[in-house]
Scaffold this motif. Structure first.
Motif, PDB file in Angstrom:
ATOM      1  N   GLU A 150       8.548  33.472   2.158  1.00  0.00           N
ATOM      2  CA  GLU A 150       8.718  32.400   3.133  1.00  0.00           C
ATOM      3  C   GLU A 150       9.729  31.376   2.636  1.00  0.00           C
ATOM      4  O   GLU A 150      10.570  30.894   3.391  1.00  0.00           O
ATOM      5  N   VAL A 202       4.192  36.504  -0.850  1.00  0.00           N
ATOM      6  CA  VAL A 202       4.333  36.018   0.521  1.00  0.00           C
ATOM      7  C   VAL A 202       4.957  34.630   0.535  1.00  0.00           C
ATOM      8  O   VAL A 202       5.883  34.346   1.295  1.00  0.00           O
ATOM      9  N   GLU A 242       1.538  35.934 -16.580  1.00  0.00           N
ATOM     10  CA  GLU A 242       2.156  35.435 -15.361  1.00  0.00           C
ATOM     11  C   GLU A 242       1.307  35.686 -14.119  1.00  0.00           C
ATOM     12  O   GLU A 242       1.712  35.359 -13.017  1.00  0.00           O
ATOM     13  N   VAL A 243       0.143  36.285 -14.269  1.00  0.00           N
ATOM     14  CA  VAL A 243      -0.749  36.447 -13.132  1.00  0.00           C
ATOM     15  C   VAL A 243      -1.151  35.070 -12.638  1.00  0.00           C
ATOM     16  O   VAL A 243      -1.478  34.181 -13.418  1.00  0.00           O
ATOM     17  N   ALA A 244      -1.107  34.903 -11.371  1.00  0.00           N
ATOM     18  CA  ALA A 244      -1.283  33.573 -10.811  1.00  0.00           C
ATOM     19  C   ALA A 244      -2.667  33.391 -10.214  1.00  0.00           C
ATOM     20  O   ALA A 244      -2.948  33.895  -9.137  1.00  0.00           O
ATOM     21  N   PRO A 245      -3.540  32.703 -10.880  1.00  0.00           N
ATOM     22  CA  PRO A 245      -4.852  32.444 -10.292  1.00  0.00           C
ATOM     23  C   PRO A 245      -4.757  31.434  -9.172  1.00  0.00           C
ATOM     24  O   PRO A 245      -3.972  30.503  -9.221  1.00  0.00           O
ATOM     25  N   GLY A 266       3.637  23.777  -3.690  1.00  0.00           N
ATOM     26  CA  GLY A 266       2.799  23.753  -4.878  1.00  0.00           C
ATOM     27  C   GLY A 266       1.945  25.001  -4.954  1.00  0.00           C
ATOM     28  O   GLY A 266       2.286  26.052  -4.394  1.00  0.00           O
ATOM     29  N   GLY A 267       0.856  24.938  -5.652  1.00  0.00           N
ATOM     30  CA  GLY A 267      -0.013  26.094  -5.774  1.00  0.00           C
ATOM     31  C   GLY A 267      -1.374  25.681  -6.266  1.00  0.00           C
ATOM     32  O   GLY A 267      -1.507  24.767  -7.073  1.00  0.00           O
ATOM     33  N   ARG A 316       3.217  31.021 -10.152  1.00  0.00           N
ATOM     34  CA  ARG A 316       1.942  31.115  -9.479  1.00  0.00           C
ATOM     35  C   ARG A 316       2.074  31.310  -7.985  1.00  0.00           C
ATOM     36  O   ARG A 316       1.091  31.398  -7.290  1.00  0.00           O
ATOM     37  N   GLU A 317       3.259  31.290  -7.478  1.00  0.00           N
ATOM     38  CA  GLU A 317       3.414  31.532  -6.062  1.00  0.00           C
ATOM     39  C   GLU A 317       3.313  33.022  -5.775  1.00  0.00           C
ATOM     40  O   GLU A 317       3.755  33.853  -6.543  1.00  0.00           O
ATOM     41  N   SER A 318       2.728  33.317  -4.658  1.00  0.00           N
ATOM     42  CA  SER A 318       2.568  34.706  -4.296  1.00  0.00           C
ATOM     43  C   SER A 318       3.866  35.266  -3.736  1.00  0.00           C
ATOM     44  O   SER A 318       4.803  34.546  -3.424  1.00  0.00           O
ATOM     45  N   SER A 341      -3.594  31.641  -6.224  1.00  0.00           N
ATOM     46  CA  SER A 341      -2.420  31.624  -5.373  1.00  0.00           C
ATOM     47  C   SER A 341      -2.804  31.880  -3.921  1.00  0.00           C
ATOM     48  O   SER A 341      -3.759  32.580  -3.627  1.00  0.00           O
ATOM     49  N   VAL A 342      -2.020  31.326  -3.050  1.00  0.00           N
ATOM     50  CA  VAL A 342      -2.152  31.701  -1.653  1.00  0.00           C
ATOM     51  C   VAL A 342      -1.508  33.067  -1.489  1.00  0.00           C
ATOM     52  O   VAL A 342      -0.336  33.255  -1.791  1.00  0.00           O
ATOM     53  N   VAL A 343      -2.270  34.034  -1.057  1.00  0.00           N
ATOM     54  CA  VAL A 343      -1.705  35.364  -0.942  1.00  0.00           C
ATOM     55  C   VAL A 343      -1.425  35.744   0.499  1.00  0.00           C
ATOM     56  O   VAL A 343      -0.688  36.673   0.763  1.00  0.00           O
ATOM     57  N   SER A 344      -2.045  35.055   1.431  1.00  0.00           N
ATOM     58  CA  SER A 344      -1.799  35.423   2.809  1.00  0.00           C
ATOM     59  C   SER A 344      -2.292  34.325   3.737  1.00  0.00           C
ATOM     60  O   SER A 344      -3.097  33.474   3.356  1.00  0.00           O
TER      61      SER A 344
END
Lengths: 178, 482
Positions: free
Chosen positions: A90, A86, B296-299, B341-342, A82-84, B301-304
């Motif tokens: 990092e 980005v 595996e698509v991550a709902p 974490g996420g 679930r980590e992006s 998630s921090v994308v930026s």
């Protein structure tokens, strides 16, 4: 002051970097390694009243790290998924220093399956016997021997090292590690 | 002559240690140990049921009784899902398997009190020394985690009693000369007093030839339950589905190093790890369809990270995103932020981000509903110079929001607001990492926090008058989360 407290403080002060390096070899993730070590330290000194030496306490922590590593893999996998990109980038940057310290070993360990990694780490870095390793990881002794044999053989091949006799790995209970 | 492997590894570890930072604060570790030790001492007089895993039991739906669970058709390789079937064995009180009970019926009654809610009313339970069948109760580090002998679930009662929680309960038994091994049951419960054993997992595992097992994860929907079951003998896990309406069970996957399950509202999401592969699959409610596509698509998630704040991606489409409120969460450039974490679906670990400039940690959690994000200031690390999250912070889903433990106490994060929780007894009872250490439970009278480390349990009551009875009874998913 409680008897355990000076021991805990000294262990954190003098051995945390070695423990993080050890955990990193298992997790291949610097942040996860730090979390694992912190949790293992708390668990160790909550559960045990007294250790005869820093060395014995460290051994207990290493065992807790390896055990928690295997137990926690399910959640690590979820989190990683679930980590992006980005976030992963990092995280990878923060690993650079550890990897660069011994890129060959880091790469070689990453080639092993998790159980092989845990068994090899406990047998060769934590000086545990087959029986102790089996108990720590909830594996049979036969499984430990198999994972250790396979992992050690792969590591030795990748690193150009010679395999120690899995059943007679030198155990120096008096001397500390560098 | 080449270097020995042990010498080579130690040389490498030493080099890495030299390069490693030292982020762990001795003060933090010692403080956490002290709190746990103090709590353990106080907990010696009060022990509750050991809850090993639980997730939400969503609204009950019905399936025709004649409908059976078909074989699973996998679409890709290892680990190979299997379709072996076996009859599940609901809990049976006739003694076919040893059943551990508290030392007296009175104590059992106190554990499961229909007037106040199953599993939530906790009384003092002395170590059970009573022998049931040919197996004696063993202790869990000085204390017993008793298994309550609940009746087997009656499928008709699901509609009538609307269970809202499913949990795995574990007791430890020991045969003569044997080490302790877990006896695991899946229990359904509702806040109005319903409690029943849905599946005696240990009995099922015995029939299936799995030997002693534990349950890592469990989810329920309708009349079906899916659990990640770990075999003690070889430490491998399988994913098993039970259908309470038919009594059938299906092993969806086996031979995994670790496994987990969740119900996402329309399908089961099953995850697993094998020695040489990983499994992430979506399985239809009745297990007839199986796909790995898109799992595996991550709902969330921090994308930026932007000057306005972190951008989060929410479940749904790629353009469903949000910038967190910069008035509350400081806009911190990405290179100054360390996130662990996420943010994902409710019940999953929440995200913790640290502003390296101020040293403060912020916690985020995804609240059920429209993707609203709750956040709380978790505070700084404390006296030490460490860079790990505050060790006493934990999230748990509750009442359409989250309960959060942090250095200032407890907050209940619900939509559009943060409500401090009046928790007079909560001070020594903080979560650790929000994972396996703590279980949060709710009762009509308040909120309880159960510490399951190391196999001690205790509930402390909090005044949750902010949470109306109506909300409690009908508005929440009674999650009990690790």
């Amino acid at each position: 002051m409680s008897r355990w407290q000076p021991m805990a403080e000294e262990l954190v002060r003098t051995r945390q970097r070695a423990l993080i390096a050890y955990a990193y070899l298992l997790t291949r993730d610097a942040a996860a390694a730090e979390d694992l070590v912190q949790d293992a330290l708390v668990r160790t000194f909550t559960g045990r009243a007294h250790f005869e030496s820093i060395h014995s306490a460290e051994g207990y922590v290493r065992r807790a790290i390896a055990s928690a590593f295997l137990d926690g893999r399910r959640r690590v996998v979820r989190r990683t998924r679930r980590e992006s990109a980005v976030a992963l980038m990092e995280a990878q940057q923060s690993h650079a220093a550890l990897v660069e310290a011994d890129a060959d070993l880091a790469l070689a360990m990453s080639q092993l399956a998790p159980r092989e990694r845990a068994c090899v780490a406990l047998r060769y870095l934590a000086d545990m016997s087959v029986a102790q390793t089996a108990e720590a990881l909830d594996l049979s002794q036969g499984a430990v021997k198999r994972y250790t044999h396979d992992g050690a053989a792969a590591l030795a091949r990748l690193l150009g090292a010679t395999v120690d006799d899995a059943d007679t790995v030198a155990i120096d209970v008096k001397g500390g590690r560098s | 002559m080449s270097e020995s492997l042990s010498a080579r590894m130690r040389r490498g570890e030493a080099a890495m240690a030299e390069a490693s930072p030292a982020p762990i604060s001795a003060t933090t570790v010692v403080g956490a140990v002290r709190r746990r030790r103090a709590w353990r001492a106080s907990a010696a007089s009060g022990v509750a049921v050991a809850v090993v895993a639980a997730v939400a039991w969503s609204a009950v739906t019905w399936m025709p009784e004649e409908q059976t669970v078909p074989a699973v058709t996998p679409t890709r390789g290892t680990p190979t899902p299997t379709s072996e079937s076996a009859s599940s064995t609901p809990a049976d009180s006739d003694g076919t398997l040893p059943v551990l009970v508290p030392a007296s019926q009175e104590e059992a009654d106190r554990l499961i009190d229909p007037s106040t809610g199953p599993t939530f009313e906790v009384g003092a339970v002395r170590p059970a020394s009573q022998v049931a069948g040919d197996v004696a109760a063993s202790s869990c580090v000085d204390e017993l985690c008793g298994r309550v002998d609940l009746p087997a679930v009656d499928v008709d009662s699901l509609d009538r009693d609307s269970p809202t929680t499913i949990m795995a309960t574990t007791a430890w038994a020991t045969g003569e000369g044997d080490p302790g091994y877990p006896l695991v049951s899946l229990v359904l419960a509702s806040p109005v007093g319903f409690a029943a054993t849905a599946v005696d997992v240990s009995a099922w595992a015995q029939d299936a030839g799995w030997g002693p097992v534990s349950v890592d994860d469990v989810a329920g929907e309708g009349t079906r339950i899916v659990a990640a079951v770990r075999r003690v003998d070889d430490n491998t896990s399988g994913i098993v589905m039970w259908d309470l309406a038919t009594g059938d069970s299906v092993v969806l996957a086996s031979g995994l190093e670790s496994a987990s399950v969740e119900w996402d509202g329309s399908a089961w999401l099953v995850y697993g790890v094998a020695v040489d592969d990983t499994l992430g699959a979506s399985v239809s409610a009745d297990a007839t369809e199986w796909t790995t596509e898109g799992v595996e698509v991550a709902p969330g998630s921090v994308v930026s990270h932007t000057q306005e704040g972190p951008v989060l991606l929410f479940p749904g489409s790629a353009d469903s995103w949000r910038i967190l409120d910069g008035d509350v969460y400081p806009a911190v450039p990405a290179d100054q932020t360390d996130c662990r974490g996420g943010v994902s679906s409710p019940g999953q670990p929440a995200l913790r981000c640290r502003d390296s400039e101020s040293g403060r940690w912020w916690g985020f959690a995804l609240v059920p509903g429209d993707g609203w994000v709750a956040l709380v200031d978790l505070g700084a690390q404390g006296e030490g110079e460490g860079t790990l999250p505050p060790i006493d912070s934990a999230f748990a889903p509750l009442g359409g929001g989250y309960l959060v433990a942090h250095e200032g106490g407890f907050d209940w994060l619900v939509r559009d607001e943060v409500r401090p929780v009046d928790a007079p007894q909560a001070q020594p009872m903080r979560g650790v990492s929000g994972t396996r250490e703590w279980v949060w439970v709710v009762s009509p009278d308040g909120v309880g926090v159960v510490d399951n480390f190391p196999l001690y349990s205790r509930v402390i009551a909090h005044d949750m008058t902010q949470l109306s009875v109506e909300q409690y009874r009908f508005g929440f998913n009674a999650d009990i989360a690790w």
